[in-house]
Write an enzyme that holds these catalytic residues in place. Structure first.
Site, PDB file in Angstrom:
ATOM      1  N   HIS A 132       1.055  -1.456  -0.160  1.00  0.00           N
ATOM      2  CA  HIS A 132      -0.291   0.190  -0.216  1.00  0.00           C
ATOM      3  C   HIS A 132       1.170   1.232  -0.056  1.00  0.00           C
ATOM      4  O   HIS A 132       0.195   2.246  -0.507  1.00  0.00           O
ATOM      5  CB  HIS A 132      -0.909   0.218   1.359  1.00  0.00           C
ATOM      6  N   ASP A 169      -2.726 -10.623  -2.337  1.00  0.00           N
ATOM      7  CA  ASP A 169      -3.218  -9.915  -1.141  1.00  0.00           C
ATOM      8  C   ASP A 169      -5.013 -10.127  -0.869  1.00  0.00           C
ATOM      9  O   ASP A 169      -5.179  -9.301  -2.290  1.00  0.00           O
ATOM     10  CB  ASP A 169      -2.682  -8.951  -0.519  1.00  0.00           C
ATOM     11  N   HIS A 171      -6.501  -7.072  -0.319  1.00  0.00           N
ATOM     12  CA  HIS A 171      -6.365  -6.041  -0.634  1.00  0.00           C
ATOM     13  C   HIS A 171      -6.329  -5.809  -1.659  1.00  0.00           C
ATOM     14  O   HIS A 171      -4.660  -6.003  -2.209  1.00  0.00           O
ATOM     15  CB  HIS A 171      -5.886  -5.124   0.742  1.00  0.00           C
ATOM     16  N   ASP A 258      -3.887 -12.695   4.013  1.00  0.00           N
ATOM     17  CA  ASP A 258      -5.414 -12.117   4.148  1.00  0.00           C
ATOM     18  C   ASP A 258      -7.113 -12.617   3.511  1.00  0.00           C
ATOM     19  O   ASP A 258      -7.765 -12.086   3.899  1.00  0.00           O
ATOM     20  CB  ASP A 258      -5.355 -10.922   4.678  1.00  0.00           C
TER      21      ASP A 258
HETATM   22 ZN    ZN Z   1      -3.885  -7.421   3.072  1.00  0.00          ZN
END
Ligand code: ZN
Length: 270
Positions: A132, A169, A171, A258
């Site tokens: 990120h 991931d 996200h 995740d």
């Molecule tokens: Zn993540």
């Protein structure tokens, strides 16, 4: 013991535990130590084709391959202060964070170096994947983007022309995508939970890159409760054809776990 396709390096040090965002923070570095201990316990670390390697610290010049001078300065200042947030409340500042983050970046660079030098075929920096973080900001628990820096390092130091980043991931890999959005020499692919339901709220299929990089950002947003079968279907339909047509010289995979059905922050339920 299971045969491997080639030698594998696992990059890890207990020093990774210093990337510690606080007692009540959901990102727990302890998970890395527990995983390596479990690997040791079941004999994986004794595999003849596995080498355990210590990370090294990334240099300031390496961090600058992606991050701006102003941002690096800000992280240094917040490191001294040791409190407050680097973003709007997800990524707390802590003393020693500049070094702790630099070690994770150096670990990913070292993992790549081991492949380039021919010592191993695959390598795994278990502390890496801070996807990120963008050029001038921290976000979503990530301070320096080791994935993006490693790709830039391979271009600059070793002249790589086609690098593929696959991010699984849960996200969206927003920071990584942003760095390479106009750059066709790095193909980014992100599988993640649909941004309408999960942080960071981006990664829609229309985000395909810009300018010369148009067509080199691939996003696969998946609905909550995708479950394993549909997830694997999407992956197998999309990734192998991309690899075949792009012909990357190296693949960097961000292996965020995740998507797991017991993850407390996500609902992709793989
Ligand atoms: Zn993540």
């Amino acid at each position: 013991m299971l045969p491997l396709t080639g030698k594998v390096a696992l990059v890890y040090s207990d020093e990774y535990l210093k990337y510690f965002l606080g007692k009540s923070h959901p990102l727990r570095p302890q998970r890395l130590k527990l995983t390596v201990e479990l690997m040791r316990e079941i004999g994986l670390l004794d595999h003849p084709d596995l080498v355990l390697v210590e990370p090294r610290m990334a240099s300031l010049d390496e961090l600058k391959l992606v991050h701006s001078d102003a941002y690096l300065q800000r992280v240094k200042e917040m490191d001294k202060l040791g409190r407050g947030y680097l973003d709007y409340g997800d990524t707390p500042a802590f003393r020693g964070m500049f070094e702790a983050s630099s070690l994770i970046v150096g670990g990913s660079i070292k993992a790549a170096e081991l492949i380039v030098s021919g010592r191993v075929l695959h390598s795994f920096n278990i502390g890496g994947g801070l996807h990120h973080a963008a050029r001038d900001r921290a976000a979503g628990f990530c301070i320096f983007n080791d994935v993006a820096i490693t790709a830039r390092y391979l271009q600059k130091k070793h002249g790589f022309k086609r690098i593929m980043i696959i991010d699984i991931d849960c996200h969206h890999a927003d920071g990584t995508q942003e760095v390479f959005y106009s750059d066709p020499s790095v193909l980014t692919v992100s599988f993640h939970e649909d941004g309408r339901f999960l942080y960071p709220g981006s990664g829609f299929i229309e985000e395909v890159g810009a300018g010369e990089g148009r067509g080199y950002s691939v996003n696969v947003p998946l609905p909550p409760y995708t479950f394993t079968e549909a997830y694997l279907y999407a992956y197998k339909e999309i990734v192998p054809p991309l690899v075949e047509s792009y012909k990357p010289e190296i693949i960097i995979q961000q292996c965020g776990v995740d998507t797991h059905f017991r993850d407390p922050l996500t609902t992709e339920a793989v």
